[in-house]
Design a protein around this motif. Structure first.
Motif, PDB file in Angstrom:
ATOM      1  N   MET A  68      54.899  54.662  48.145  1.00  0.00           N
ATOM      2  CA  MET A  68      53.516  54.312  47.855  1.00  0.00           C
ATOM      3  C   MET A  68      53.124  53.033  48.571  1.00  0.00           C
ATOM      4  SD  MET A  68      52.673  55.111  43.904  1.00  0.00           S
ATOM      5  CE  MET A  68      53.797  53.834  43.328  1.00  0.00           C
ATOM      6  N   LYS A  69      51.854  52.937  48.841  1.00  0.00           N
ATOM      7  CA  LYS A  69      51.339  51.765  49.547  1.00  0.00           C
ATOM      8  C   LYS A  69      50.158  51.168  48.773  1.00  0.00           C
ATOM      9  CE  LYS A  69      50.409  48.910  52.849  1.00  0.00           C
ATOM     10  NZ  LYS A  69      51.323  47.876  53.325  1.00  0.00           N
ATOM     11  N   PHE A  70      50.306  49.926  48.363  1.00  0.00           N
ATOM     12  CA  PHE A  70      49.225  49.217  47.668  1.00  0.00           C
ATOM     13  C   PHE A  70      48.782  48.014  48.499  1.00  0.00           C
ATOM     14  CE2 PHE A  70      49.500  50.111  42.790  1.00  0.00           C
ATOM     15  CZ  PHE A  70      49.628  51.474  43.036  1.00  0.00           C
ATOM     16  N   PHE A  71      47.518  47.716  48.427  1.00  0.00           N
ATOM     17  CA  PHE A  71      47.005  46.446  48.944  1.00  0.00           C
ATOM     18  C   PHE A  71      46.429  45.645  47.774  1.00  0.00           C
ATOM     19  CE2 PHE A  71      46.856  48.617  53.038  1.00  0.00           C
ATOM     20  CZ  PHE A  71      47.046  47.587  53.948  1.00  0.00           C
ATOM     21  N   VAL A  72      46.550  44.337  47.812  1.00  0.00           N
ATOM     22  CA  VAL A  72      45.807  43.493  46.872  1.00  0.00           C
ATOM     23  C   VAL A  72      44.882  42.580  47.679  1.00  0.00           C
ATOM     24  CG1 VAL A  72      45.909  41.664  45.138  1.00  0.00           C
ATOM     25  CG2 VAL A  72      47.575  43.529  45.069  1.00  0.00           C
ATOM     26  N   CYS A  73      43.588  42.621  47.356  1.00  0.00           N
ATOM     27  CA  CYS A  73      42.628  41.722  47.998  1.00  0.00           C
ATOM     28  C   CYS A  73      42.665  40.379  47.272  1.00  0.00           C
ATOM     29  CB  CYS A  73      41.211  42.280  47.915  1.00  0.00           C
ATOM     30  SG  CYS A  73      41.022  43.862  48.725  1.00  0.00           S
ATOM     31  N   CYS A  74      42.873  39.322  48.034  1.00  0.00           N
ATOM     32  CA  CYS A  74      43.021  37.991  47.432  1.00  0.00           C
ATOM     33  C   CYS A  74      41.903  37.066  47.899  1.00  0.00           C
ATOM     34  CB  CYS A  74      44.345  37.368  47.853  1.00  0.00           C
ATOM     35  SG  CYS A  74      45.775  38.306  47.312  1.00  0.00           S
ATOM     36  N   LYS A  75      41.589  36.106  47.076  1.00  0.00           N
ATOM     37  CA  LYS A  75      40.642  35.064  47.477  1.00  0.00           C
ATOM     38  C   LYS A  75      41.222  33.718  47.066  1.00  0.00           C
ATOM     39  CE  LYS A  75      35.818  33.561  47.065  1.00  0.00           C
ATOM     40  NZ  LYS A  75      34.563  33.644  46.305  1.00  0.00           N
ATOM     41  N   GLN A  76      40.994  32.739  47.919  1.00  0.00           N
ATOM     42  CA  GLN A  76      41.389  31.382  47.548  1.00  0.00           C
ATOM     43  C   GLN A  76      40.158  30.688  46.974  1.00  0.00           C
ATOM     44  OE1 GLN A  76      42.289  28.509  50.609  1.00  0.00           O
ATOM     45  NE2 GLN A  76      44.185  27.949  49.550  1.00  0.00           N
ATOM     46  N   VAL A  77      40.298  30.130  45.786  1.00  0.00           N
ATOM     47  CA  VAL A  77      39.140  29.549  45.097  1.00  0.00           C
ATOM     48  C   VAL A  77      39.439  28.116  44.646  1.00  0.00           C
ATOM     49  CG1 VAL A  77      38.327  31.782  44.232  1.00  0.00           C
ATOM     50  CG2 VAL A  77      39.914  30.448  42.845  1.00  0.00           C
ATOM     51  N   PRO A  78      38.405  27.319  44.455  1.00  0.00           N
ATOM     52  CA  PRO A  78      38.640  26.000  43.860  1.00  0.00           C
ATOM     53  C   PRO A  78      39.188  26.177  42.435  1.00  0.00           C
ATOM     54  CG  PRO A  78      36.369  26.217  44.641  1.00  0.00           C
ATOM     55  CD  PRO A  78      36.982  27.571  44.724  1.00  0.00           C
ATOM     56  N   LEU A 135      53.849  46.582  49.279  1.00  0.00           N
ATOM     57  CA  LEU A 135      52.695  45.808  48.816  1.00  0.00           C
ATOM     58  C   LEU A 135      52.234  44.819  49.881  1.00  0.00           C
ATOM     59  CD1 LEU A 135      50.738  44.954  46.573  1.00  0.00           C
ATOM     60  CD2 LEU A 135      52.494  43.375  45.759  1.00  0.00           C
ATOM     61  N   SER A 136      51.011  45.022  50.357  1.00  0.00           N
ATOM     62  CA  SER A 136      50.424  44.102  51.333  1.00  0.00           C
ATOM     63  C   SER A 136      49.276  43.336  50.690  1.00  0.00           C
ATOM     64  CB  SER A 136      49.842  44.871  52.533  1.00  0.00           C
ATOM     65  OG  SER A 136      50.862  45.514  53.228  1.00  0.00           O
ATOM     66  N   LEU A 137      49.100  42.108  51.153  1.00  0.00           N
ATOM     67  CA  LEU A 137      47.981  41.288  50.667  1.00  0.00           C
ATOM     68  C   LEU A 137      46.973  41.132  51.790  1.00  0.00           C
ATOM     69  CD1 LEU A 137      50.108  38.371  49.141  1.00  0.00           C
ATOM     70  CD2 LEU A 137      49.361  40.480  48.001  1.00  0.00           C
ATOM     71  N   VAL A 138      45.704  41.048  51.419  1.00  0.00           N
ATOM     72  CA  VAL A 138      44.693  40.746  52.433  1.00  0.00           C
ATOM     73  C   VAL A 138      43.742  39.688  51.885  1.00  0.00           C
ATOM     74  CG1 VAL A 138      43.318  42.773  51.714  1.00  0.00           C
ATOM     75  CG2 VAL A 138      42.882  41.704  53.929  1.00  0.00           C
ATOM     76  N   LEU A 139      43.421  38.737  52.744  1.00  0.00           N
ATOM     77  CA  LEU A 139      42.527  37.649  52.329  1.00  0.00           C
ATOM     78  C   LEU A 139      41.577  37.354  53.476  1.00  0.00           C
ATOM     79  CD1 LEU A 139      43.355  34.347  50.536  1.00  0.00           C
ATOM     80  CD2 LEU A 139      42.433  34.187  52.841  1.00  0.00           C
ATOM     81  N   MET A 140      40.283  37.183  53.169  1.00  0.00           N
ATOM     82  CA  MET A 140      39.370  36.687  54.200  1.00  0.00           C
ATOM     83  C   MET A 140      38.971  35.275  53.822  1.00  0.00           C
ATOM     84  SD  MET A 140      35.763  38.720  53.555  1.00  0.00           S
ATOM     85  CE  MET A 140      34.810  37.455  54.398  1.00  0.00           C
ATOM     86  N   GLY A 141      38.993  34.413  54.807  1.00  0.00           N
ATOM     87  CA  GLY A 141      38.625  33.034  54.510  1.00  0.00           C
ATOM     88  C   GLY A 141      39.276  32.055  55.457  1.00  0.00           C
ATOM     89  N   ALA A 142      39.050  30.792  55.139  1.00  0.00           N
ATOM     90  CA  ALA A 142      39.433  29.697  56.023  1.00  0.00           C
ATOM     91  C   ALA A 142      40.946  29.632  56.234  1.00  0.00           C
ATOM     92  CB  ALA A 142      38.928  28.381  55.439  1.00  0.00           C
TER      93      ALA A 142
END
Lengths: 325, 262
Positions: free
Chosen positions: B1-11, B56-63
């Motif tokens: 199985m293949k899962f992605f988790v969308c991540c965000k970095q927040v204050p 399990l792969s992670l993906v993040l958009m941002g600085a």
């Protein structure tokens, strides 16, 4: 001249209080901007209840009735509302926030290629622009946002507006919209509901909430007794849900429900921002806590410093006596 | 199985922050992995432990500094990470973020994409559902429990709904947005932290995704953040101390005659 569409929220085919708050504000906005106001309600058997929406100055009501709304899944709501939005072509759509709305609204925003903004506490129209205010950063800040998109869909935070008195002499056209076939790629399996005869948090005028201070199930029961004499809903902090003392549906806060009753009594709640984010809009706040430094006192109208195990039973007796007379 | 988790970095919203001339002062903020996303990572790892094979792969958009949040997820146990980094992202709203994620996922193979139910800084909760609609796959929000059925290629999601907990079965591929009431995210072990440094961190740009720069950032957004301010603080009212029955009579009097809510 444009149009505002309000999505009514209902439970067991009864329109929720939050819908009348949103309708009242939408009517004001419509009148001030020369727009017309329409409403839509979806449910299993809502044709009768739909007429109530007319009492708030709505010029047309859409109903989408289908047995598919019996158990909540997002797809029937997305498809049904897309049909109504296509037929009504509003500039602005407003809906009171609930867990179901938080679930289907992102899909509806995508399906209609609209601009979506969640959990708004103020709305104004400036020409073709929609301007809103909403809390963020765990409700420690408020932001102003705007959109000039052709279609803007807003969910409205409960308690942001006052509901006006219904004018039962008003009526309007009701159009039934056929949901048609829905391609649901999800199966509803089960609802695990906490059976309770108490009023729900969403509709309650009085909420008695408790936190870690109640210690255990017997402390929680003291709070339930107090709620019962008030005819109030019981609320809880995340801590009590986590250790199994309170049902998850009772959680008030940033993760949980946002409530704004006339009276909120916080029993044994310290007042962490994660909790106060869900209740700071209540009209009157009472705190009962033995720690006089507890942050909850800084937003309470009346603070009782003392042992809740002494105070709550006495308060229950006093309210019972008052209600009896 | 293949899962992605969308991540965000927040204050870190638990910390104090400053607002000046309607703008959040970013310099003094401490940035963390969004707590709801951490719960999505944790739940994936619980499934990974229970199920034979889960990539399990992670993906993040941002600085640029967003890679710290990805490193944390890798240290918790994810296999690899994708960091979509571009200066053009400044001022993105949920719609612009969903455009970028749609472009990222359109040629990817996956069974499920998990994300946090909202970001702790914006508290908007739109991106997951918007992305599902763009990818034309089913979604459920506010999940508090997940059970994977590998054979049936489906996932049973328990979500906190209005009337109680709703159990909904979704076929793969699907998107589930996760509540922090789902679990207590693990704290990365020293070994995990060491290993995370060797795990692949793939850089992706807007051009790599075949996106025009006007589909992202401010021009890809449908809403604009005009300003921020502190809310009008509620004033602390009266505080009473004393014997329980006196406190109760005082309160009853105040609620009846002053606040008039009884």
């Amino acid at each position: 001249m444009s149009k505002i569409l309000v999505i009514a929220d209902q439970k067991d085919n009864k329109i929720k209080k939050s819908t009348f708050e949103v309708l009242s504000e939408a009517k004001k906005l419509a009148d001030a901007s020369g727009s017309s106001l329409e409403a839509v309600i979806l449910g299993e058997a809502i044709a009768q209840e739909a007429k109530v929406l007319a009492h708030y100055g709505v010029s047309k009501i859409y109903t989408v009735e289908n047995s598919m709304f019996k158990n909540y899944l997002n797809r029937p709501f997305i498809d049904g509302l897309k049909k109504v939005i296509d037929a009504s072509s509003p500039k602005l759509v407003m809906v009171p926030t609930s867990e179901s709305v938080k679930d289907y609204l992102p899909g509806l925003v995508g399906a209609t290629n609209a601009c979506g903004i969640m959990d708004c506490s103020a709305v104004s129209l400036d020409g073709g622009k929609v301007q809103i205010e909403r809390p963020l950063m765990a409700a420690k800040a408020v932001s102003k946002m705007e959109s000039s998109d052709d279609l803007v869909i807003l969910s409205i935070r409960s308690g942001s507006f006052d509901a006006v008195e219904a004018d039962t002499s008003l009526s309007c056209d009701i159009e039934s919209v056929d949901l048609g076939t829905v391609d649901i790629k999800a199966v509803f399996k089960e609802l695990i509901s906490a059976q309770s005869d108490r009023v729900s948090l969403d509709d309650a005028n009085v909420v008695i909430a408790c936190g870690r201070g109640v210690k255990d199930k017997s402390g929680f029961e003291l709070v339930e007794k107090l709620a019962d004499v008030f005819g109030a809903a019981v609320g809880s902090t995340r801590a009590l849900v986590e250790n199994g003392i309170a049902e998850p549906s009772l959680q008030v806060g940033q993760t949980g429900k946002v409530v704004s009753p006339d009276l909120y009594i916080a029993v044994g709640i310290s007042g962490a921002v994660q909790h106060t984010a869900g209740m700071s809009n209540s009209k009157v706040i009472v705190a009962i806590n033995k720690d006089e430094e507890a942050p909850i006192f800084s937003l309470s109208d009346y603070g009782l410093v003392g042992d809740l195990f002494d105070i709550v039973p006495k308060l229950t007796e006093a309210v019972k006596e008052l209600k009896a007379n | 199985m293949k899962f992605f988790v969308c991540c965000k970095q927040v204050p870190d919203v638990a910390m104090a922050f400053q607002i000046k001339d309607g703008e959040l002062q970013k310099d003094d903020l401490n940035y963390v992995l969004n707590a709801y996303d951490a719960s999505a990572v944790e739940e994936s790892l619980v499934i990974k432990d229970a199920v034979s094979e889960l990539d399990l792969s992670l993906v993040l958009m941002g600085a640029e500094k967003g890679k710290e949040a990805l490193r944390k997820g890798l240290a918790m146990g994810a296999n690899d990470a994708f960091h979509i980094e571009d200066d053009a992202f400044e001022g993105s709203d949920s719609h612009a973020a969903a455009n970028v994620l749609e472009a990222f996922f359109k040629d990817k193979e996956y069974d499920a994409i998990l994300c946090g139910k909202q970001s702790q800084d914006m508290d908007m909760g739109l991106t997951g559902g918007l992305l599902a609609e763009k990818l034309n796959i089913p979604y459920v929000t506010n999940a508090v429990g997940l059970e994977v059925n590998e054979e049936a290629k489906s996932i049973l999601v328990t979500r906190q709904g209005d009337a109680g907990q709703e159990k909904v079965e979704l076929s793969f591929p699907c998107i589930v947005s996760c509540s922090n009431d789902m679990n207590e995210p693990r704290i990365p072990s020293l070994r995990g932290i060491m290993q995370s440094k060797k795990k692949p961190m793939n850089k992706v740009s807007v051009a790599d995704l075949g996106l025009a720069t006007d589909a992202v950032g401010k021009s890809g957004s449908k809403s604009t953040l005009l300003s921020m301010d502190f809310p009008k603080a509620r004033k602390a009212g009266e505080k009473f101390e004393g014997e329980a029955s006196e406190l109760v009579s005082t309160l009853i009097d105040k609620l009846t005659n002053e606040a008039k809510v009884l």
